[in-house]
Motif scaffolding. Sequence first.
Motif, PDB file in Angstrom:
ATOM      1  N   THR A 395      53.540  42.553  67.957  1.00 47.49           N
ATOM      2  CA  THR A 395      54.969  42.616  67.952  1.00 47.49           C
ATOM      3  C   THR A 395      55.600  44.240  67.863  1.00 47.49           C
ATOM      4  OG1 THR A 395      55.226  40.553  66.571  1.00 47.49           O
ATOM      5  CG2 THR A 395      57.152  41.882  66.680  1.00 47.49           C
ATOM      6  N   GLN A 396      56.318  44.486  68.881  1.00 45.91           N
ATOM      7  CA  GLN A 396      56.855  45.777  69.047  1.00 45.91           C
ATOM      8  C   GLN A 396      58.073  45.914  68.310  1.00 45.91           C
ATOM      9  OE1 GLN A 396      56.011  48.828  70.754  1.00 45.91           O
ATOM     10  NE2 GLN A 396      57.568  49.397  69.373  1.00 45.91           N
ATOM     11  N   LEU A 397      58.212  46.848  67.324  1.00 45.00           N
ATOM     12  CA  LEU A 397      59.486  46.940  66.491  1.00 45.00           C
ATOM     13  C   LEU A 397      60.470  47.810  67.502  1.00 45.00           C
ATOM     14  CD1 LEU A 397      60.561  47.006  63.549  1.00 45.00           C
ATOM     15  CD2 LEU A 397      59.842  49.310  63.474  1.00 45.00           C
ATOM     16  N   TRP A 398      61.839  47.482  67.224  1.00 47.11           N
ATOM     17  CA  TRP A 398      62.802  47.785  68.014  1.00 47.11           C
ATOM     18  C   TRP A 398      62.573  49.390  68.154  1.00 47.11           C
ATOM     19  CZ3 TRP A 398      64.773  43.238  69.379  1.00 47.11           C
ATOM     20  CH2 TRP A 398      64.998  42.134  68.425  1.00 47.11           C
ATOM     21  N   TYR A 399      62.826  49.801  69.343  1.00 46.23           N
ATOM     22  CA  TYR A 399      62.633  51.203  69.606  1.00 46.23           C
ATOM     23  C   TYR A 399      63.631  52.153  68.612  1.00 46.23           C
ATOM     24  CZ  TYR A 399      60.501  50.736  74.043  1.00 46.23           C
ATOM     25  OH  TYR A 399      59.514  50.473  75.273  1.00 46.23           O
ATOM     26  N   ASP A 400      64.852  51.585  68.426  1.00 44.20           N
ATOM     27  CA  ASP A 400      65.800  52.420  67.617  1.00 44.20           C
ATOM     28  C   ASP A 400      65.596  52.351  66.091  1.00 44.20           C
ATOM     29  OD1 ASP A 400      66.632  49.811  67.472  1.00 44.20           O
ATOM     30  OD2 ASP A 400      68.826  50.353  67.196  1.00 44.20           O
ATOM     31  N   GLN A 401      64.486  51.347  65.845  1.00 48.22           N
ATOM     32  CA  GLN A 401      64.276  51.527  64.585  1.00 48.22           C
ATOM     33  C   GLN A 401      62.756  52.179  64.286  1.00 48.22           C
ATOM     34  OE1 GLN A 401      64.192  47.389  62.789  1.00 48.22           O
ATOM     35  NE2 GLN A 401      66.196  46.890  63.775  1.00 48.22           N
ATOM     36  N   TYR A 402      62.025  52.011  65.383  1.00 49.58           N
ATOM     37  CA  TYR A 402      60.423  52.634  65.227  1.00 49.58           C
ATOM     38  C   TYR A 402      60.772  53.953  65.302  1.00 49.58           C
ATOM     39  CZ  TYR A 402      55.577  53.366  66.044  1.00 49.58           C
ATOM     40  OH  TYR A 402      54.317  53.875  65.781  1.00 49.58           O
ATOM     41  N   LEU A 403      61.554  54.650  66.398  1.00 50.61           N
ATOM     42  CA  LEU A 403      61.480  56.323  66.588  1.00 50.61           C
ATOM     43  C   LEU A 403      62.226  56.838  65.648  1.00 50.61           C
ATOM     44  CD1 LEU A 403      62.238  55.508  70.570  1.00 50.61           C
ATOM     45  CD2 LEU A 403      60.043  56.362  69.396  1.00 50.61           C
ATOM     46  N   PRO A 404      62.021  58.309  65.718  1.00 48.26           N
ATOM     47  CA  PRO A 404      62.487  59.128  64.847  1.00 48.26           C
ATOM     48  C   PRO A 404      64.323  59.072  65.275  1.00 48.26           C
ATOM     49  CG  PRO A 404      60.713  60.283  65.437  1.00 48.26           C
ATOM     50  CD  PRO A 404      60.769  58.718  66.315  1.00 48.26           C
TER      51      PRO A 404
END
Length: 445
Positions: A395-404
């Motif tokens: 499961t890939q975490l939402w980009y806007d939550q995973y990324l700085p």
Amino acid sequence: MKKKTKSLIALLLVTVMSAVMVVGCSSNGESKEETTDKTAGGDNEIVFWNIGTEEVDKAIYDKAIEMYHESTDTEYTVTSVPVQNDTYKEKLVIAMSSGECPDMYINWSGGPMNEYIESGFAQPITELFNNSELPDRLLEASVAQATYKEDIYAVPFMNVSLSGIFYNKDMFKQYNLEVPTTIEELEKVSDTFVENGITPFALANAPKWTGSMYFMNLAARKGGLEPFAAAVDGSGSFEDECFIYAGDKILEWTEKGYFPEGVNSLSEDDGQARQMLYQETAAMDLIGSWYTGLIQQDSPEFYEKIGWFPFPGLEGSDVDSSIMIGTIGDNFISFNCEDDKLAAAFECATKFSEDEMVDFMVESGKVPPVKGVEDKLTDPITKSIMESANNASSTQLWYDQYLPPAVAQAHLDSSQELFGGTITSKEAAEQFQKAMEEYLSESKE
């Protein structure tokens, strides 16, 4: 540590303030309670910031807090301070930049949570967690998302949230359409709706993260998860072909009329996407699985018309199409207090995973991240979502939550520009990659 705290919060503040003009356009008339600046409580008050401004989420927060007050012999009172979703992160970071922070607050883990921790506004709860019943209750994947540098900093709760496509079964039947299993089939379905004057996707993209779901799913179906991981650690790039492909598809689908007019000015928090579904001017919506509860709350009758399927894979591709985008936990509660107050706040957070609350959330259309929750599910859509979660290889975490935050904002901004047709896929990729390179360079200093 003090210098690092200031620099991290300054970076966060610049990031969220760049979105103020956007989120300000999507206000839905918040109440005074929702806009209060109250942060930490007094000696016997625990202030809890959350996003429970609307049902059914509000009822869930209220019930857990009520259970805490009724079942716990405590001197502490928990005060809920709900803030509208689109402005929540902005308000939280502004509070932190002033050296303040609520005693309890929700976040979405990933990069922002890690920076809250580094900035000193989230306390480790590993000992409290391990001495509680939570290790036996919560899914290990959700606890992993709440962990940073081998310590636990948050309590996962609320929902197993995955992106997928909600669709109107009656409209599919009317036009003799089958649930698509490939992107090519999805495009044929969409073309049929366009030909009949119906918008294929009900998208409200003012907050930007809604449109980001299309980008993330398309990139994952083209390249899997390896290109993203490589871009984040610097061994790869966000100019990889899978990200170019995602941008090209968004531009193509926008040109073909797959999305509503003025898509970037429509508010998700105001329910404008759902209204398109209810009015049957749109047939599908790629969105998080929390829509099960929202639609049931809005209209149980309309919910009977709704089906769900995971984002389809590419025809002939060997990329794993079981990969899902989302979170195993959705919301996470972190803590900015110490000693007895921290123990009391943590005790309140544990109420969300007790059997009574789990049953209440399931009845409300949620799938809390607890072990054995699938045995409690009766709703066919929710069961389908959980089946996809269980079958997913990862499961890939939402980009806007995973990324700085600064990199996430660059992605959100460029993604929204793609839906507006004001940027090319190559330019979007370059902006995304530039932000990532700048962050990696600054983090080495």
